[in-house]
Scaffold this motif. Sequence first.
Motif, PDB file in Angstrom:
ATOM      1  N   GLU A  25       0.828  -1.205   0.000  1.00  0.00           N
ATOM      2  CA  GLU A  25       0.000   0.000   0.000  1.00  0.00           C
ATOM      3  C   GLU A  25       0.862   1.254   0.000  1.00  0.00           C
ATOM      4  N   SER A  26       1.936   1.243   0.780  1.00  0.00           N
ATOM      5  CA  SER A  26       2.768   2.442   0.868  1.00  0.00           C
ATOM      6  C   SER A  26       3.524   2.704  -0.437  1.00  0.00           C
ATOM      7  N   LEU A  27       3.987   1.641  -1.101  1.00  0.00           N
ATOM      8  CA  LEU A  27       4.668   1.818  -2.380  1.00  0.00           C
ATOM      9  C   LEU A  27       3.722   2.384  -3.438  1.00  0.00           C
ATOM     10  N   ALA A  28       2.513   1.853  -3.490  1.00  0.00           N
ATOM     11  CA  ALA A  28       1.534   2.341  -4.466  1.00  0.00           C
ATOM     12  C   ALA A  28       1.151   3.788  -4.162  1.00  0.00           C
ATOM     13  N   TYR A  29       0.980   4.099  -2.888  1.00  0.00           N
ATOM     14  CA  TYR A  29       0.594   5.448  -2.500  1.00  0.00           C
ATOM     15  C   TYR A  29       1.715   6.442  -2.812  1.00  0.00           C
ATOM     16  N   GLY A  30       2.943   6.085  -2.462  1.00  0.00           N
ATOM     17  CA  GLY A  30       4.063   6.982  -2.662  1.00  0.00           C
ATOM     18  C   GLY A  30       4.316   7.317  -4.119  1.00  0.00           C
ATOM     19  N   ALA A  31       3.901   6.415  -5.025  1.00  0.00           N
ATOM     20  CA  ALA A  31       4.129   6.638  -6.450  1.00  0.00           C
ATOM     21  C   ALA A  31       3.327   7.812  -6.994  1.00  0.00           C
ATOM     22  N   GLY A  32       2.263   8.198  -6.288  1.00  0.00           N
ATOM     23  CA  GLY A  32       1.411   9.261  -6.821  1.00  0.00           C
ATOM     24  C   GLY A  32       1.137  10.395  -5.859  1.00  0.00           C
ATOM     25  N   HIS A  33       1.933  10.503  -4.789  1.00  0.00           N
ATOM     26  CA  HIS A  33       1.683  11.549  -3.798  1.00  0.00           C
ATOM     27  C   HIS A  33       2.987  12.263  -3.433  1.00  0.00           C
ATOM     28  N   THR A  34       2.839  13.400  -2.794  1.00  0.00           N
ATOM     29  CA  THR A  34       3.988  14.172  -2.361  1.00  0.00           C
ATOM     30  C   THR A  34       4.686  13.486  -1.189  1.00  0.00           C
ATOM     31  N   LEU A  35       5.888  13.966  -0.885  1.00  0.00           N
ATOM     32  CA  LEU A  35       6.615  13.434   0.263  1.00  0.00           C
ATOM     33  C   LEU A  35       5.819  13.635   1.543  1.00  0.00           C
ATOM     34  N   ALA A  36       5.260  14.833   1.728  1.00  0.00           N
ATOM     35  CA  ALA A  36       4.502  15.108   2.949  1.00  0.00           C
ATOM     36  C   ALA A  36       3.309  14.166   3.075  1.00  0.00           C
ATOM     37  N   GLU A  37       2.605  13.954   1.971  1.00  0.00           N
ATOM     38  CA  GLU A  37       1.459  13.041   2.000  1.00  0.00           C
ATOM     39  C   GLU A  37       1.909  11.617   2.280  1.00  0.00           C
ATOM     40  N   THR A  38       3.041  11.229   1.685  1.00  0.00           N
ATOM     41  CA  THR A  38       3.542   9.873   1.880  1.00  0.00           C
ATOM     42  C   THR A  38       4.009   9.660   3.310  1.00  0.00           C
ATOM     43  N   LEU A  39       4.619  10.662   3.913  1.00  0.00           N
ATOM     44  CA  LEU A  39       5.015  10.549   5.319  1.00  0.00           C
ATOM     45  C   LEU A  39       3.793  10.335   6.211  1.00  0.00           C
ATOM     46  N   GLY A  40       2.702  11.017   5.887  1.00  0.00           N
ATOM     47  CA  GLY A  40       1.468  10.822   6.635  1.00  0.00           C
ATOM     48  C   GLY A  40       0.926   9.407   6.483  1.00  0.00           C
ATOM     49  N   LYS A  41       1.005   8.898   5.253  1.00  0.00           N
ATOM     50  CA  LYS A  41       0.545   7.523   5.004  1.00  0.00           C
ATOM     51  C   LYS A  41       1.428   6.524   5.744  1.00  0.00           C
ATOM     52  N   GLU A  42       2.745   6.758   5.740  1.00  0.00           N
ATOM     53  CA  GLU A  42       3.647   5.861   6.468  1.00  0.00           C
ATOM     54  C   GLU A  42       3.324   5.855   7.962  1.00  0.00           C
ATOM     55  N   ASP A  43       3.021   7.020   8.502  1.00  0.00           N
ATOM     56  CA  ASP A  43       2.650   7.110   9.916  1.00  0.00           C
ATOM     57  C   ASP A  43       1.411   6.267  10.192  1.00  0.00           C
ATOM     58  N   GLU A  44       0.415   6.399   9.321  1.00  0.00           N
ATOM     59  CA  GLU A  44      -0.827   5.639   9.479  1.00  0.00           C
ATOM     60  C   GLU A  44      -0.570   4.129   9.404  1.00  0.00           C
ATOM     61  N   LEU A  45       0.190   3.729   8.386  1.00  0.00           N
ATOM     62  CA  LEU A  45       0.425   2.299   8.173  1.00  0.00           C
ATOM     63  C   LEU A  45       1.329   1.706   9.249  1.00  0.00           C
ATOM     64  N   GLN A  46       2.301   2.490   9.708  1.00  0.00           N
ATOM     65  CA  GLN A  46       3.190   1.980  10.750  1.00  0.00           C
ATOM     66  C   GLN A  46       2.443   1.792  12.066  1.00  0.00           C
ATOM     67  N   GLY A  47       1.490   2.675  12.337  1.00  0.00           N
ATOM     68  CA  GLY A  47       0.670   2.493  13.528  1.00  0.00           C
ATOM     69  C   GLY A  47      -0.107   1.192  13.465  1.00  0.00           C
ATOM     70  N   ARG A  48      -0.606   0.885  12.256  1.00  0.00           N
ATOM     71  CA  ARG A  48      -1.354  -0.359  12.076  1.00  0.00           C
ATOM     72  C   ARG A  48      -0.436  -1.573  12.212  1.00  0.00           C
ATOM     73  N   ALA A  49       0.759  -1.498  11.597  1.00  0.00           N
ATOM     74  CA  ALA A  49       1.697  -2.617  11.670  1.00  0.00           C
ATOM     75  C   ALA A  49       2.199  -2.831  13.095  1.00  0.00           C
ATOM     76  N   GLY A  50       2.421  -1.726  13.815  1.00  0.00           N
ATOM     77  CA  GLY A  50       2.915  -1.835  15.185  1.00  0.00           C
ATOM     78  C   GLY A  50       1.933  -2.485  16.124  1.00  0.00           C
ATOM     79  N   ALA A  51       0.651  -2.450  15.781  1.00  0.00           N
ATOM     80  CA  ALA A  51      -0.379  -3.078  16.619  1.00  0.00           C
ATOM     81  C   ALA A  51      -0.621  -4.537  16.253  1.00  0.00           C
ATOM     82  N   SER A  52       0.065  -5.036  15.227  1.00  0.00           N
ATOM     83  CA  SER A  52      -0.188  -6.410  14.773  1.00  0.00           C
ATOM     84  C   SER A  52       0.453  -7.432  15.705  1.00  0.00           C
ATOM     85  N   GLU A  53      -0.115  -8.629  15.707  1.00  0.00           N
ATOM     86  CA  GLU A  53       0.460  -9.721  16.487  1.00  0.00           C
ATOM     87  C   GLU A  53       1.867 -10.053  16.001  1.00  0.00           C
ATOM     88  N   ASP A  54       2.054 -10.006  14.701  1.00  0.00           N
ATOM     89  CA  ASP A  54       3.355 -10.371  14.147  1.00  0.00           C
ATOM     90  C   ASP A  54       4.467  -9.438  14.628  1.00  0.00           C
TER      91      ASP A  54
END
Length: 266
Positions: free
Chosen positions: A218-247
């Motif tokens: 998701e982050s690679l696809a998003y970053g391909a069409g968004h600004t750095l600032a927008e992508t940093l926001g997406k990374e923050d969102e996705l990392q929060g989700r990954a950090g809460a995972s069991e894995d």
Amino acid sequence: MADTVLYDVTDGLATITLNRPDAMNALNIEAKVQLRDTLKEAAADPAVRAVLLTATGRAFCVGQDLKEHIGLLAEDRANGTGGTMNTVREHYNPIVTALTEMPKPVVAGVNGVAAGAGAGFAFAADYRVVADSAAFNTSFAGVALTADSGVSWTLPRLIGHGRAADLLLFPRNISAQEAYDLGIANKVVPAGELAATAAAVARRLAEGPTAAYAALKESLAYGAGHTLAETLGKEDELQGRAGASEDHHIAVEAFVKKEKPVFLGR
């Protein structure tokens, strides 16, 4: 329908095999429908943690079945309709969408020539293991067509706009070695080792942190069409989700204990 596409799920790995070897896995309507529906099934199945897309015979997929296509074009002309090209909307677009958006990694095991839509399907995978005897060919301009199957989106992201334009305007066979040099192939192996190597790569992904892989896609696809600032926001969102995972918790605990983590895929 005949089994133009084979499907197997074992230990979290879904193997999807194009199975029209006598036609070099050309895409007739049956094959396109089966591939579309099988990919959607794999994407939705929580038991599937990775997908291997490969083929039987000496070709991966030579794209549209032109023998069927010419008959459908003749019917269009006779009836004054143009429904034949609806295959892009009805088949190719959903296939590529399923490959690129499914929340699990996709490996293409390219056993032979991949042309037209067949090349597009390989480009849409997350990782390409390619036999040294295989080749790629965009082929669209050779039959007076434009790119489909997502090639105008995937290929420039793999090799850059200029090289993509060259391969689309002047279609030719691209050897496995050149594909590796360009950045299309991730790994090139002897043809006799293709099946085992591609399966091993896909199996390793099937045993990995599936939710993290989904976030990476998701982050690679998003970053391909968004600004750095927008992508940093997406990374923050996705990392929060990954950090809460069991894995993630499993991985951290295993690291502290100096053990190999055994991921659950969630």
